[in-house]
Write an enzyme that holds these catalytic residues in place. Structure first.
Site, mmCIF file in Angstrom:
data_model
loop_
_atom_site.group_PDB
_atom_site.id
_atom_site.type_symbol
_atom_site.label_atom_id
_atom_site.label_comp_id
_atom_site.label_asym_id
_atom_site.label_seq_id
_atom_site.Cartn_x
_atom_site.Cartn_y
_atom_site.Cartn_z
ATOM 1 N N ARG A 8 0.833 -1.202 0.000
ATOM 2 C CA ARG A 8 0.000 0.000 0.000
ATOM 3 C C ARG A 8 0.862 1.244 0.000
ATOM 4 O O ARG A 8 1.861 1.320 0.697
ATOM 5 C CB ARG A 8 -0.909 0.039 1.228
ATOM 6 C CG ARG A 8 -1.836 1.255 1.215
ATOM 7 C CD ARG A 8 -2.495 1.496 2.552
ATOM 8 N NE ARG A 8 -1.569 1.751 3.624
ATOM 9 C CZ ARG A 8 -0.926 2.914 3.815
ATOM 10 N NH1 ARG A 8 -1.095 3.924 2.981
ATOM 11 N NH2 ARG A 8 -0.110 3.068 4.830
ATOM 12 N N VAL A 9 0.467 2.197 -0.841
ATOM 13 C CA VAL A 9 1.043 3.543 -0.812
ATOM 14 C C VAL A 9 -0.117 4.526 -0.815
ATOM 15 O O VAL A 9 -1.232 4.190 -1.201
ATOM 16 C CB VAL A 9 1.993 3.810 -2.012
ATOM 17 C CG1 VAL A 9 3.274 3.014 -1.866
ATOM 18 C CG2 VAL A 9 1.333 3.511 -3.333
ATOM 19 N N SER A 10 0.175 5.753 -0.392
ATOM 20 C CA SER A 10 -0.899 6.725 -0.205
ATOM 21 C C SER A 10 -1.356 7.426 -1.473
ATOM 22 O O SER A 10 -2.515 7.779 -1.604
ATOM 23 C CB SER A 10 -0.472 7.778 0.813
ATOM 24 O OG SER A 10 -0.250 7.158 2.061
ATOM 25 N N THR A 11 -0.446 7.660 -2.420
ATOM 26 C CA THR A 11 -0.810 8.445 -3.592
ATOM 27 C C THR A 11 -0.451 7.725 -4.883
ATOM 28 O O THR A 11 0.369 6.810 -4.899
ATOM 29 C CB THR A 11 -0.092 9.815 -3.594
ATOM 30 O OG1 THR A 11 1.314 9.597 -3.763
ATOM 31 C CG2 THR A 11 -0.345 10.579 -2.317
ATOM 32 N N GLN A 14 3.253 7.605 -5.915
ATOM 33 C CA GLN A 14 4.145 6.673 -5.229
ATOM 34 C C GLN A 14 4.046 5.290 -5.862
ATOM 35 O O GLN A 14 3.081 4.977 -6.542
ATOM 36 C CB GLN A 14 3.784 6.596 -3.746
ATOM 37 C CG GLN A 14 3.990 7.912 -3.020
ATOM 38 C CD GLN A 14 3.464 7.852 -1.593
ATOM 39 O OE1 GLN A 14 2.345 7.403 -1.358
ATOM 40 N NE2 GLN A 14 4.272 8.314 -0.654
#
Length: 192
Positions: A8-11, A14
């Site tokens: 998982r990454v936030s944006t 990324q």
């Protein structure tokens, strides 16, 4: 038994490449068992579509691998709840950052609880520093937020083009803009 990887990454800017590389160094994972999503860490695990899809495919005896504990949940309560649900399913969590911690044992649960609280505290500190930085920038008179999409010169050109009876699509095409930007500029002119 299958080994799943949750990344998982936030944006969207990324990438999950480093997380996948780290996990593949420790485990043999087939592409069918790699689940990656771009979603904020502030979203609870039960509200993450890819995470839920992955959980739906897991069976007793499977292993879920993550690089860090914060991939599993947004705060202490979410992490602990998610780990309990995984344990109830018979799924083992392997967090590379922590080594092997068995959430089925009292020591494992205690360790995860303490680490979750530390992660929660760290997130709170980040929020406090961000708010402090924003307040400092405002006090220094800095403009915050997105810059204007259209300069005053561009808005004037759009209005002049509209006065020449050009339609919105023509104005947008000629100026390299979206129709929405042109409409917004014209709507603003009406309000003024």
């Amino acid at each position: 038994m299958a080994i799943f990887a949750y990344l998982r990454v936030s944006t969207e800017e990324q990438t999950t490449d480093n997380q996948l590389k780290e996990i593949k160094e420790k485990f043999h994972i087939t592409p069918d068992y790699v689940f990656a999503e771009h979603i904020s860490g502030s979203v609870a695990a039960k509200r993450r579509p890819v995470f839920l899809e992955m959980i739906g495919k897991m069976r007793a005896g499977d292993i879920l691998t993550v690089t860090k504990l914060d991939r599993v949940g947004r705060d202490m309560i979410d992490v602990v709840t998610t780990i309990r649900e995984l344990t109830d399913l018979g799924v083992t969590l392997k967090c590379l950052q922590l080594g092997d911690i068995d959430p089925k044992t009292s020591v494992g649960r205690l360790t995860l609880g303490i680490l979750s609280m530390v992660a929660d505290f760290e997130r709170d500190l980040i929020v406090e520093r961000t708010k402090s930085g924003i307040a400092r920038a405002k006090a220094q008179g800095k403009k915050l937020g997105r810059p204007k999409a259209l300069t005053d010169k561009m808005v004037l050109k759009i209005r002049n083009d509209a006065a020449k009876r050009m339609n919105i699509s023509q104005i947008a095409r000629e100026n390299g803009l979206s129709r929405r930007s042109v409409k917004r500029a014209l709507e603003q002119a009406i309000k003024e």
